[in-house]
Design a protein around this motif. Structure first.
Motif, short mmCIF file in Angstrom:
data_model
loop_
_atom_site.label_atom_id
_atom_site.label_comp_id
_atom_site.label_asym_id
_atom_site.label_seq_id
_atom_site.Cartn_x
_atom_site.Cartn_y
_atom_site.Cartn_z
N LEU A 175 36.53 -3.49 24.38
CA LEU A 175 35.47 -4.03 23.54
C LEU A 175 35.32 -5.52 23.77
CD1 LEU A 175 36.16 -2.50 19.99
CD2 LEU A 175 34.41 -1.79 21.62
N LYS A 176 34.15 -6.02 23.44
CA LYS A 176 33.96 -7.46 23.40
C LYS A 176 34.13 -7.92 21.95
CE LYS A 176 30.78 -7.61 27.32
NZ LYS A 176 29.41 -7.97 27.79
N THR A 177 34.54 -9.15 21.78
CA THR A 177 34.71 -9.70 20.44
C THR A 177 33.43 -9.50 19.63
OG1 THR A 177 36.32 -11.33 21.19
CG2 THR A 177 35.16 -11.81 19.15
N GLY A 178 33.60 -9.01 18.40
CA GLY A 178 32.47 -8.80 17.52
C GLY A 178 31.90 -7.39 17.55
N GLN A 179 32.22 -6.61 18.56
CA GLN A 179 31.74 -5.23 18.61
C GLN A 179 32.50 -4.37 17.60
OE1 GLN A 179 32.09 -4.28 22.89
NE2 GLN A 179 29.85 -4.29 22.98
N SER A 180 31.90 -3.25 17.28
CA SER A 180 32.56 -2.32 16.37
C SER A 180 32.86 -1.01 17.08
CB SER A 180 31.66 -2.05 15.15
OG SER A 180 30.47 -1.41 15.57
N MET A 181 33.81 -0.28 16.54
CA MET A 181 34.11 1.03 17.09
C MET A 181 34.89 1.85 16.08
SD MET A 181 37.28 1.04 19.77
CE MET A 181 37.11 2.80 19.85
N THR A 182 34.93 3.14 16.32
CA THR A 182 35.69 4.06 15.49
C THR A 182 36.63 4.87 16.35
OG1 THR A 182 33.88 4.25 13.89
CG2 THR A 182 35.55 5.98 13.86
N LEU A 183 37.89 4.92 15.93
CA LEU A 183 38.88 5.77 16.57
C LEU A 183 39.01 7.04 15.74
CD1 LEU A 183 39.61 2.78 17.43
CD2 LEU A 183 41.91 3.62 17.79
N LEU A 184 39.01 8.17 16.44
CA LEU A 184 39.10 9.45 15.75
C LEU A 184 40.47 10.07 15.96
CD1 LEU A 184 37.97 11.96 14.29
CD2 LEU A 184 37.14 12.76 16.53
N CYS A 185 41.04 10.55 14.86
CA CYS A 185 42.28 11.30 14.91
C CYS A 185 42.02 12.67 14.30
CB CYS A 185 43.37 10.58 14.12
SG CYS A 185 44.92 11.51 14.00
N ALA A 186 42.48 13.70 14.98
CA ALA A 186 42.32 15.07 14.48
C ALA A 186 43.64 15.82 14.59
CB ALA A 186 41.24 15.81 15.26
#
Lengths: 113, 117
Positions: free
Chosen positions: B13-24
């Protein structure tokens, strides 16, 4: 509060050498004690556990005895293999009854052929 | 059973970007956890959940949010990524043993390696 202290690593051994990784704990009461292992590039997995004082947990040739007198749970193996190279974590349950674990800092073991 | 799975395995990622990590997890476990692992710091708990619809803060929750809308899934969100969040993230789950508190095993996923530039 409750805590776990492990010997610092890395520990480097030759194949077939004896292994001891020290773990001491501070806790209220007599909690279960765990050893988890993390192989390179993987998540942790349970290696062994002991649920009460004087119990011995064992798995894959590793053993650890729950010693309440010395508040210790040292991990031992009589003859290590290259495939035992990993990071080993000692742990005990957080007293909050939420399933959380209190981990030691981890000890890296490298076994050379 | 697949056990605990994590998506993605790697991300930059670049600084300031968002993301979601998924756990199942497919083990019907009540409890789920998010950890981060950094060199020399061991494992640190970010957030955890003791059941569907419930979440709680762990040791290092700042900069992260979580949701547990379904029992089998536990999402970790980074709203505005920072270089200090470069780490390996592990999800884990466990099933409390009634009448034998503190004896349950945590099952870990394979990890997500996140780099924030």
């Amino acid at each position: 509060g409750d805590s776990v202290t492990q010997m610092e690593g890395p520990v480097t051994l030759s194949e077939e050498a004896c292994l001891t990784i020290n773990c001491t704990y501070t806790a209220t009461g007599y909690p279960s004690l765990f050893w988890y292992v993390q192989y390179p590039g993987e998540g942790l997995q349970l290696l062994l556990k002991a649920t009460k004082a004087d119990d011995k947990g064992s798995n894959k040739g590793f053993e650890a005895t729950y010693r309440k007198e010395t508040t210790s749970f040292h991990l031992e193996k009589g003859s290590v293999q290259v495939s035992d190279s990993a990071v080993y974590f000692c742990a005990l349950p957080d007293p909050s009854n939420t399933g959380k674990l209190i981990f030691g800092q981890g000890t890296t073991l490298q076994v050379k052929p | 059973n697949a056990g605990v799975t994590q998506t993605p395995k790697f991300r930059v990622l670049k600084t300031g970007q968002s993301m979601t990590l998924l756990c199942a997890q497919d083990m019907n476990h009540e409890y789920m956890y998010w950890y981060r692992q950094d060199p020399g710091m061991g494992l640190r708990l970010i957030h955890y959940s003791v059941g569907e619809g419930t979440t709680a803060k762990g040791e290092v929750p700042d900069g992260y949010n979580v949701s547990r809308l379904k029992k089998q899934n536990f999402l970790l969100g980074l709203e505005s990524a920072a270089p200090s969040q470069t780490s390996v993230y592990f999800c884990a789950s466990s099933y409390p043993v009634r009448g034998a508190w503190g004896t349950d095993t945590q099952y870990f996923g394979p990890g997500t390696r996140l780099t924030v530039l």
